[in-house]
Design an enzyme around this catalytic site. Sequence first.
Site, PDB file in Angstrom:
ATOM      1  N   ASP A 156      -3.661   1.323   9.987  1.00  0.00           N
ATOM      2  CA  ASP A 156      -4.838   2.195  10.147  1.00  0.00           C
ATOM      3  C   ASP A 156      -5.297   2.189  11.590  1.00  0.00           C
ATOM      4  O   ASP A 156      -5.803   3.197  12.089  1.00  0.00           O
ATOM      5  CB  ASP A 156      -5.958   1.743   9.213  1.00  0.00           C
ATOM      6  CG  ASP A 156      -5.604   2.085   7.780  1.00  0.00           C
ATOM      7  OD1 ASP A 156      -4.896   1.274   7.144  1.00  0.00           O
ATOM      8  OD2 ASP A 156      -5.967   3.177   7.327  1.00  0.00           O
ATOM      9  N   CYS A 185       0.834  -1.200   0.000  1.00  0.00           N
ATOM     10  CA  CYS A 185       0.000   0.000   0.000  1.00  0.00           C
ATOM     11  C   CYS A 185       0.877   1.262   0.000  1.00  0.00           C
ATOM     12  O   CYS A 185       2.016   1.243  -0.479  1.00  0.00           O
ATOM     13  CB  CYS A 185      -0.969  -0.021   1.182  1.00  0.00           C
ATOM     14  SG  CYS A 185      -2.330   1.164   1.028  1.00  0.00           S
TER      15      CYS A 185
HETATM   16  C1  RUB Z   1      -4.117   3.201   3.497  1.00  0.00           C
HETATM   17  C2  RUB Z   1      -3.382   2.232   4.362  1.00  0.00           C
HETATM   18  C3  RUB Z   1      -2.101   2.718   4.972  1.00  0.00           C
HETATM   19  C4  RUB Z   1      -2.409   3.248   6.381  1.00  0.00           C
HETATM   20  C5  RUB Z   1      -1.226   3.984   6.976  1.00  0.00           C
HETATM   21  O1  RUB Z   1      -5.410   2.743   3.153  1.00  0.00           O
HETATM   22  O2  RUB Z   1      -3.808   1.130   4.619  1.00  0.00           O
HETATM   23  O3  RUB Z   1      -1.190   1.667   5.111  1.00  0.00           O
HETATM   24  O4  RUB Z   1      -3.505   4.149   6.327  1.00  0.00           O
HETATM   25  O5  RUB Z   1      -0.939   5.128   6.220  1.00  0.00           O
HETATM   26  P1  RUB Z   1      -6.329   3.675   2.203  1.00  0.00           P
HETATM   27  P2  RUB Z   1      -0.169   6.376   6.890  1.00  0.00           P
HETATM   28  O6  RUB Z   1      -5.558   3.945   0.963  1.00  0.00           O
HETATM   29  O7  RUB Z   1      -7.561   2.829   1.989  1.00  0.00           O
HETATM   30  O8  RUB Z   1      -6.650   4.930   2.989  1.00  0.00           O
HETATM   31  O9  RUB Z   1       1.102   5.827   7.413  1.00  0.00           O
HETATM   32  O10 RUB Z   1       0.028   7.362   5.762  1.00  0.00           O
HETATM   33  O11 RUB Z   1      -1.037   6.898   7.981  1.00  0.00           O
END
Ligand code: RUB
Length: 325
Positions: A201, A132
Site C-alpha cells: 500500500d 491478501c
Molecule cells: C489491500 C492490500 C494489497 C495492496 C496492494 O488492502 O493490502 O496488498 O493494496 O494491492 P485492502 P494492489 O484490501 O484493505 O485495500 O497491488 O492491487 O495495488
Amino acid sequence: MDEQGALDPDVVETAEQIAAMDIRGAATIADAAAGALATQADRSDAERPAVFRAQLRAAAKTLYETRPTAVSLPNALRYVLRGMEGITVTELRASTVARAEEFQTELAQAQEQLGRVGANRLRDGDVVMTHCHSTDALSCIEAAVDAGTDIEAIVKETRPRKQGHITARQLREWDVPVTLIVDNAARRYLDEADHVLVGADSIAADGSVINKIGTSGLAVNARERGVPVMVAAQTIKLHPDTMTGHTVEIEMRDETEVLPVPERADVTGEQPNDEGFVVENPGFDVTPPRYVDAIVTERGQFPPESIVILMRELFGETTAEPWER
Ligand code: RUB
C-alpha cells in the site's frame, strides 16, 4: 451546498465505495480516484475557472479522506490536479480529463511492466505463497503463466476480510493450482514455498513495506525459513512524505470486522463496547526492509534499502497536497 463545494454524485459514491472497501487494493483505489476526478471535471457546471478549480480540489479532498494508508490515493490525486492547466473552464476541463486518462493508462502499463520483471524471478515448478489480494503481485504470476512457466500457489486467507479468496479465484481462472490456507497455517506451509509474494500500500523511504496486516509476520517467518520475500509495487506506491520524516498512518478499521455484532453478543451477552474487552483491527502493518529481498517495480527490481534513490528521482522533495490550498 455552496457553488464551490458542488461535488458530482459520482465522486461522493466513489468515496463511499472506497471507504466501505467495495473498491479496494491500492492500485484499484488510485484508478477509481483518478476516474472520479475526470468525472467531476467533465460534468462540472462551473462558469468561472476559480470555481472549477475549487470544485476539483474539493473532490480530491473528499476522495483523499476515505482511507489513510495506501499512498497511491494521494499520489493519484496529486498527479491529476497538477495536470489541471488552462485559462478558461473549457481548457481546464480538457486538461484535467486528459491527465486523469493518462494516469489510468500509465497505471495499467506500469502493472504489466512490473509483472514482466517479477516473472523473471519465478522458475518452472515454483510454489508462491501470497497474502491478501494484490493486483501488482498477481501481475507477476500472470506474466509467468503467460510465458509458459508452471506456478503453484499457497494462498493465505487473510483475516478479517478474506481477500485471499479473491486471489484464489483469480489464480484458478489462470489455471494455477491453488491451496487455500488459514493465516495461522502459514509457517507450516512455508516449507513448501519457493517465494513469498505480496503487494504494498505504501513503501517508505527506508525501504519498509506497508501492506495488509499479517505481511510482517509472514516476512519474518519466511526469513527464518529461508524463503525469499518479493514485494510487487508500482512506483505509485512510493510514499514521498517519508523522505521528510513523516510516517505512514495505519488505518484502524471497525471492530465488527473482527467480531460481528451477533457473534459478539453470543460470546459476551453484550453488544460491542458495552462491556470489558477491547477489539483492535489494524488494517496494515510495517515490514522492515531487512525481511524483504526485492521490491519489484515497473522500473526494475530494487533492494529495499535503495528504493529512496528511485523515490527522489520520481518525486523530488515536493509533497504538498494541492487540495489543501
Ligand atoms: C489491500 C492490500 C494489497 C495492496 C496492494 O488492502 O493490502 O496488498 O493494496 O494491492 P485492502 P494492489 O484490501 O484493505 O485495500 O497491488 O492491487 O495495488
